[in-house]
Design an enzyme around this catalytic site. Structure first.
Site, PDB file in Angstrom:
ATOM      1  N   GLY A  65       0.843  -1.198   0.000  1.00 56.42           N
ATOM      2  CA  GLY A  65       0.000   0.000   0.000  1.00 56.42           C
ATOM      3  C   GLY A  65       0.878   1.248   0.000  1.00 56.42           C
TER       4      GLY A  65
ATOM      5  N   ILE B 108      -1.480  -7.056  10.266  1.00 54.09           N
ATOM      6  CA  ILE B 108      -2.541  -7.916  10.816  1.00 54.09           C
ATOM      7  C   ILE B 108      -1.949  -9.102  11.584  1.00 54.09           C
ATOM      8  CG2 ILE B 108      -4.354  -7.237   9.205  1.00 54.09           C
ATOM      9  CD1 ILE B 108      -3.782  -9.749   7.549  1.00 54.09           C
TER      10      ILE B 108
ATOM     11  N   SER C 132     -11.814 -14.148  -4.187  1.00 53.19           N
ATOM     12  CA  SER C 132     -11.315 -14.133  -5.560  1.00 53.19           C
ATOM     13  C   SER C 132     -11.931 -15.262  -6.382  1.00 53.19           C
ATOM     14  CB  SER C 132      -9.801 -14.326  -5.487  1.00 53.19           C
ATOM     15  OG  SER C 132      -9.288 -14.705  -6.729  1.00 53.19           O
TER      16      SER C 132
ATOM     17  N   TYR D 154      -2.820 -19.660  -3.210  1.00 53.85           N
ATOM     18  CA  TYR D 154      -3.480 -18.372  -2.947  1.00 53.85           C
ATOM     19  C   TYR D 154      -5.008 -18.567  -2.949  1.00 53.85           C
ATOM     20  CZ  TYR D 154      -5.643 -13.947  -4.339  1.00 53.85           C
ATOM     21  OH  TYR D 154      -6.479 -12.864  -4.441  1.00 53.85           O
TER      22      TYR D 154
ATOM     23  N   LYS E  84      -7.986 -18.189   0.152  1.00 52.10           N
ATOM     24  CA  LYS E  84      -9.250 -17.426   0.098  1.00 52.10           C
ATOM     25  C   LYS E  84     -10.439 -18.323   0.462  1.00 52.10           C
ATOM     26  CE  LYS E  84      -7.653 -13.401  -1.150  1.00 52.10           C
ATOM     27  NZ  LYS E  84      -7.794 -12.215  -0.313  1.00 52.10           N
TER      28      LYS E  84
ATOM     29  N   ASN F 187     -11.113 -10.186 -12.448  1.00 53.64           N
ATOM     30  CA  ASN F 187      -9.857  -9.421 -12.594  1.00 53.64           C
ATOM     31  C   ASN F 187     -10.079  -7.934 -12.363  1.00 53.64           C
ATOM     32  OD1 ASN F 187      -9.609 -11.972 -14.227  1.00 53.64           O
ATOM     33  ND2 ASN F 187      -7.528 -11.216 -14.282  1.00 53.64           N
TER      34      ASN F 187
ATOM     35  N   LEU G 143      -2.367  -8.619 -16.611  1.00 53.71           N
ATOM     36  CA  LEU G 143      -2.108  -8.100 -17.951  1.00 53.71           C
ATOM     37  C   LEU G 143      -2.157  -6.566 -18.079  1.00 53.71           C
ATOM     38  CD1 LEU G 143      -1.681  -8.688 -21.004  1.00 53.71           C
ATOM     39  CD2 LEU G 143      -4.178  -8.650 -21.202  1.00 53.71           C
TER      40      LEU G 143
HETATM   41  N1  LIG Z   1      -6.314  -7.179  -7.741  1.00 58.20           N
HETATM   42  C1  LIG Z   1      -7.107  -8.177  -8.118  1.00 58.20           C
HETATM   43  O1  LIG Z   1      -7.352  -8.410  -9.320  1.00 58.20           O
HETATM   44  C2  LIG Z   1      -7.772  -9.048  -7.076  1.00 58.20           C
HETATM   45  C3  LIG Z   1      -8.633 -10.068  -7.513  1.00 58.20           C
HETATM   46  C4  LIG Z   1      -9.246 -10.881  -6.545  1.00 58.20           C
HETATM   47  C5  LIG Z   1      -9.036 -10.642  -5.196  1.00 58.20           C
HETATM   48  N2  LIG Z   1      -8.182  -9.643  -4.811  1.00 58.20           N
HETATM   49  C6  LIG Z   1      -7.977  -9.437  -3.364  1.00 58.20           C
HETATM   50  O2  LIG Z   1      -8.267  -8.089  -3.061  1.00 58.20           O
HETATM   51  C7  LIG Z   1      -7.471  -7.645  -1.961  1.00 58.20           C
HETATM   52  C8  LIG Z   1      -6.804  -6.327  -2.323  1.00 58.20           C
HETATM   53  O3  LIG Z   1      -6.007  -6.519  -3.479  1.00 58.20           O
HETATM   54  P1  LIG Z   1      -5.231  -5.319  -4.189  1.00 58.20           P
HETATM   55  O4  LIG Z   1      -5.167  -5.672  -5.631  1.00 58.20           O
HETATM   56  O5  LIG Z   1      -5.797  -4.019  -3.781  1.00 58.20           O
HETATM   57  O6  LIG Z   1      -3.776  -5.538  -3.593  1.00 58.20           O
HETATM   58  P2  LIG Z   1      -2.803  -4.533  -2.835  1.00 58.20           P
HETATM   59  O7  LIG Z   1      -1.535  -5.306  -2.625  1.00 58.20           O
HETATM   60  O8  LIG Z   1      -2.724  -3.235  -3.556  1.00 58.20           O
HETATM   61  O9  LIG Z   1      -3.537  -4.300  -1.441  1.00 58.20           O
HETATM   62  C9  LIG Z   1      -3.318  -5.045  -0.282  1.00 58.20           C
HETATM   63  C10 LIG Z   1      -3.150  -4.061   0.865  1.00 58.20           C
HETATM   64  O10 LIG Z   1      -3.023  -4.793   2.075  1.00 58.20           O
HETATM   65  C11 LIG Z   1      -1.880  -4.345   2.781  1.00 58.20           C
HETATM   66  N3  LIG Z   1      -1.363  -5.506   3.526  1.00 58.20           N
HETATM   67  C12 LIG Z   1      -0.882  -6.661   3.004  1.00 58.20           C
HETATM   68  N4  LIG Z   1      -0.495  -7.496   3.991  1.00 58.20           N
HETATM   69  C13 LIG Z   1      -0.751  -6.844   5.154  1.00 58.20           C
HETATM   70  C14 LIG Z   1      -0.573  -7.186   6.524  1.00 58.20           C
HETATM   71  N5  LIG Z   1      -0.014  -8.343   6.877  1.00 58.20           N
HETATM   72  N6  LIG Z   1      -0.943  -6.295   7.459  1.00 58.20           N
HETATM   73  C15 LIG Z   1      -1.497  -5.106   7.111  1.00 58.20           C
HETATM   74  N7  LIG Z   1      -1.674  -4.719   5.834  1.00 58.20           N
HETATM   75  C16 LIG Z   1      -1.308  -5.593   4.862  1.00 58.20           C
HETATM   76  C17 LIG Z   1      -0.925  -3.843   1.727  1.00 58.20           C
HETATM   77  O11 LIG Z   1       0.041  -2.917   2.213  1.00 58.20           O
HETATM   78  C18 LIG Z   1      -1.892  -3.214   0.735  1.00 58.20           C
HETATM   79  O12 LIG Z   1      -2.169  -1.886   1.072  1.00 58.20           O
HETATM   80  C19 LIG Z   1      -6.504  -8.773  -1.666  1.00 58.20           C
HETATM   81  O13 LIG Z   1      -7.022  -9.503  -0.578  1.00 58.20           O
HETATM   82  C20 LIG Z   1      -6.532  -9.616  -2.925  1.00 58.20           C
HETATM   83  O14 LIG Z   1      -6.265 -10.974  -2.635  1.00 58.20           O
HETATM   84  C21 LIG Z   1      -7.556  -8.836  -5.717  1.00 58.20           C
END
Ligand SMILES: NC(=O)c1ccc[n+]([C@@H]2O[C@H](COP(=O)([O-])OP(=O)(O)OC[C@H]3O[C@@H](n4cnc5c(N)ncnc54)[C@H](O)[C@@H]3O)[C@@H](O)[C@H]2O)c1
Length: 323
Positions: free
Chosen positions: A36, A52, A117, A141, A145, A170, A190
């Site tokens: 983040g 967390i 997901s 992964y 979930k 996605n 992608l």
């Molecule tokens: N991006 C996609 O296409 C997609 C698709 C399906 C599911 N997801 C899920 O959506 C969620 C968000 O994804 P995103 O694409 O925004 O990813 P991202 O990596 O941008 O966001 C994850 C956030 O969680 C924080 N984080 C990670 N581990 C942490 C921890 N241990 N303690 C505190 N903070 C922590 C990171 O710093 C980040 O800000 C995730 O759970 C991901 O699995 C994403």
């Protein structure tokens, strides 16, 4: 409502925090900034730096904020890496989620909206995939979930916490009003890779296979705009206040192929994108499509910004502004 957005400095979390703030919720972001970004935080939302996995810090956050609802987005999300380092994914995703659930019980949080997901399904057995599709994840992964979804169900039964499981397909695109420009970190999907090629940060895009049974031979995926995802999180809380826990897909049942994404990005950006056809990747299905009918029926949700043009225009704007 007082809502804790855990992982709120990330790509989808920042869009969700923005949406919740826009609709008058009090937002408290908890994030360890591992992927983040500070630039994704908003001044109207309080920020708590924390992991967390750090139970005392997490409990302190819950005690201070006393959130009525949580959005839990904090996770590691690289499917390939999860196959090599499952231990890392067990700790971050599964143990981390249990820490959140235990804090929620301890401090009386009522609702949790969880970022799940399409990876929980594994390869499509039929298309488009609805929520009844078998859940047979093919990477660790996706398994994490699914495991968290099951813990949520147990905590509902035993502790009465209501949950909304949102199974994103996605995620793509950036805020249509241009308020979020912190780029997704280490993306493996992608659209960001194509954008990197468009803005000159990458020489070429590898296209994994052009001999699939699809109109142009390249893989087809269902892309969903982050503003549409954010909207679904907000209305998920409204639904939980008046109804039961639920699991829904968030996608659009419209597919875009790899070559379509490349060609359309060239059109939008005016930049030439070099690509190389390389071999298929193991485990990549030809087509993945969501059936979003249940989200429409249950939440009256439907995507508004997830056409390919909006997805790519808003993403290109964010990449262009980062130069
Ligand atoms: N991006 C996609 O296409 C997609 C698709 C399906 C599911 N997801 C899920 O959506 C969620 C968000 O994804 P995103 O694409 O925004 O990813 P991202 O990596 O941008 O966001 C994850 C956030 O969680 C924080 N984080 C990670 N581990 C942490 C921890 N241990 N303690 C505190 N903070 C922590 C990171 O710093 C980040 O800000 C995730 O759970 C991901 O699995 C994403």
């Amino acid at each position: 409502m007082k809502i804790a957005v855990i992982g709120g400095a990330g790509y989808i979390g920042s869009h969700t925090a923005r949406e919740l703030l826009d609709f008058g919720h009090q937002v408290f972001v908890y994030d360890n900034l591992s992927s983040g970004l500070r630039q994704n935080l908003f001044k109207e939302a309080s920020f708590f730096y924390g992991d967390i996995l750090d139970i005392p810090r997490l409990n302190d956050f819950f005690e201070t904020v006393q959130p009525e609802g949580i959005v839990h987005l904090a996770a590691l999300k690289a499917a390939g890496e999860s196959m090599e380092k499952p231990e890392k994914y067990s700790v971050s995703n599964i143990s981390g989620s249990l820490n959140i659930l235990n804090a929620a019980v301890k401090f009386g949080t009522k609702y949790i909206v969880f970022s799940s997901s399409a990876a929980v399904y594994g390869s499509p057995k039929y298309l488009p995939m609805d929520e009844k599709h078998p859940t047979e994840p093919e990477n660790y992964y996706g398994y994490t979930k699914l495991a968290i979804e099951q813990y949520l169900e147990w905590y509902r039964k035993l502790k009465g916490i209501k949950y909304a499981v949102l199974r994103y397909f996605n995620a793509a695109g950036y805020d249509v009003k241009g308020r979020i420009n912190g780029l997704e970190q280490n993306p493996a999907n992608l659209i960001p890779i194509v954008m990197e090629a468009a803005v000159g940060k990458r020489e070429f895009v590898s296209v994994f296979g052009d001999d699939y049974d699809t109109p142009d031979g390249t893989g087809v995926r269902d892309y969903i705009h982050t503003n549409d995802l954010a909207h679904a999180h907000r209305i998920a809380f409204e639904k939980l206040q008046n109804g039961d826990s639920f699991v829904v897909n968030l996608g659009v049942n419209r597919g875009s192929s790899v070559l379509e994404v490349i060609k359309k990005t060239e059109e939008i950006s005016g930049c030439k994108i070099n690509y190389k056809i390389v071999g298929r990747r193991a485990g990549d299905p030809a087509i993945v499509l969501a059936n979003p009918a249940y989200a429409k029926e249950l939440l009256n949700w439907q995507a508004e910004h997830s056409d390919l043009e909006s997805l790519l225009k808003t993403t290109f704007a964010a990449y262009n502004s980062s130069l």
